[in-house]
Design an enzyme around this catalytic site. Sequence first.
Site, PDB file in Angstrom:
ATOM      1  CG  ASP A   1      -1.758   1.205   1.381  1.00  0.00           C
ATOM      2  OD1 ASP A   1      -2.683   1.363   0.560  1.00  0.00           O
ATOM      3  OD2 ASP A   1      -1.516   2.017   2.299  1.00  0.00           O
TER       4      ASP A   1
ATOM      5  CD  GLU B   1      -2.362   2.274  -3.352  1.00  0.00           C
ATOM      6  OE1 GLU B   1      -3.552   2.576  -3.501  1.00  0.00           O
ATOM      7  OE2 GLU B   1      -1.783   2.293  -2.240  1.00  0.00           O
TER       8      GLU B   1
END
Length: 584
Positions: free
Chosen positions: A220, A294
């Site tokens: 993330d 990401e």
Amino acid sequence: MRVAILLLFVATAASAVDLDWWKTALIYQIYPRSFKDSDGDGIGDLNGITQKLPYLKETGFDAIWLSPIYLSPMYDFGYDITDYRQIAPEYGTMEDFKRLMSVAKSMGIRVVLDYVPNHTSNESDWFVRSARREPGYEDYYMWTDGVTDPETGDVKPPNNWVSNFRKSAWEFNKVRGQYYLHQFVIGQPDLNYRSDRVQEEMKNVLRFWLDLGVSGFRVDAVNRLYEADPKNYGGRYPDEPVSGIPGTVPDDYEYLDHIYTQDMDETYEVVYNWRDLLDEYIPKQGEYKIMMTEAYSTLNNMIRYYGTKTRNGSIPFNFSFLGDITKSSNAWEIKTVIDKWMTYMPSGKTANWVNGNHDQSRMGTRQGVDRVDAMNMLALLLPGVAITYQGEEIGMTDGEISWEDTRDPQACNTDDPINYYKKSRDPCRTPYHWDNSTNAGFSSNIGKPWLPVAENYRSVNLAEQINDPKSHYQFYKDVASVRKSPTVKDGDLDTRALSESILVITRLLPGSPGVLGVVNLSDEAQDLDLSSLHLLPAQLRVVASGVDCSVEKGYVYKICNETNYFQLIRLIKNKIICVDISIT
């Protein structure tokens, strides 16, 4: 507008090789809170996921990626982590997780976890100890002194940095007597990656879950790991320049150009080190451990995550495919987006195709329901990894969430009951539509689930589509079957925009049936001239036909002349098909 999709091919079964499974994996992203509630509390959970594994196996998924399931106060619904080694009680127990892993493994489905390295919860034991300046924990987080206003004597945040969720990215901690950085909500303090101990702590988190047998991680917000080093700016964190974007105010994230809080060069080395750690488990467990990162950034920055000539990295999520293709994109523009990624991607690396996730408006809303089959087919036929966000296979769209029901902190922080929806991620996180019963079969709770179910669940749900040969789900499943063929796994790619509205994807592999995917984006019937495709055989057999395609699965197109080089297919108004181009 109705979009036609046609896929022609002969599907063949292929067994996954443990060391190569990831190169062509079809991965299903599950947002656990909204997937399936097994105990009637209105919140999805691990046992609900386990219950639905047979459905995922039948559809053709190779792996599931779980959004965070760790212990958390849930200010940002799991992305604020108190303990990386514990399961959030609303999702279940560690025994529930191990059972999910066991059942998934027995079905040949791998489990990939969300890894949140940029920040923890402010309720984390690490943060509590760091705030107290306990030995060894002093520099776990981004601490700094405030700035005293010479006129008022008030202490203010150290600079103008703004949180991704609006307002100052700095919060004063009374225990420590300093400010800490939070690039997201106040309860998500940023870790300090210039601390060797922090880096080792986060590696140990990876080891913990790898030892339990997970098949990899989605990382993330990876491009936020580092900020500008104050040592290079006179001991202070520098102000970021104003972006100049019209209509923004100083509290808005978009007000600044974030040149000091993301995409720092040091980030890539950390990712490469994580890749080295994951590679240590290949001989231990006999499978490759996938890592997907990401980073909403420029294409050049995304590509750097693949690695260097001497270091392996991650698979950077292809947010060009997600963000640069819109409901108004024509065939030429879609081809350009596809070709650009394939061109920029280093030789020998693996591509990936992302249509949506838990932070973006659902594909059916962004692209329009008429393009659901088209975008799913492209993601599944193009080479490399394909990621499907839960509900995309049945064409789910955003739900409507009132201000009163809004839970997303990004929307709540707007303090605007009129325009909050522009920032809200809740609409794409509404519960999955299993059937047309109460709460769409998501939960037996007779009250409200954690988020309201989208109003169209009675007509858009899995039960309605699973036995309907002309449904988004059946088309998705047919294409997923084709995807497992040697041709789609290993074949060459050719993309052609034959006109503004006609896009053709061809996959060819010597000795194996070929695949031809055709998309007609217009509202008009089209004559499709395939004379430029010189390897077409005498017959083309339809193996998948989109919702709005009048051509049925199994239909055989025959050659239009004796040269074997010219095909003329009448696409009657917006057809999406997949055809077999095996020689007959």
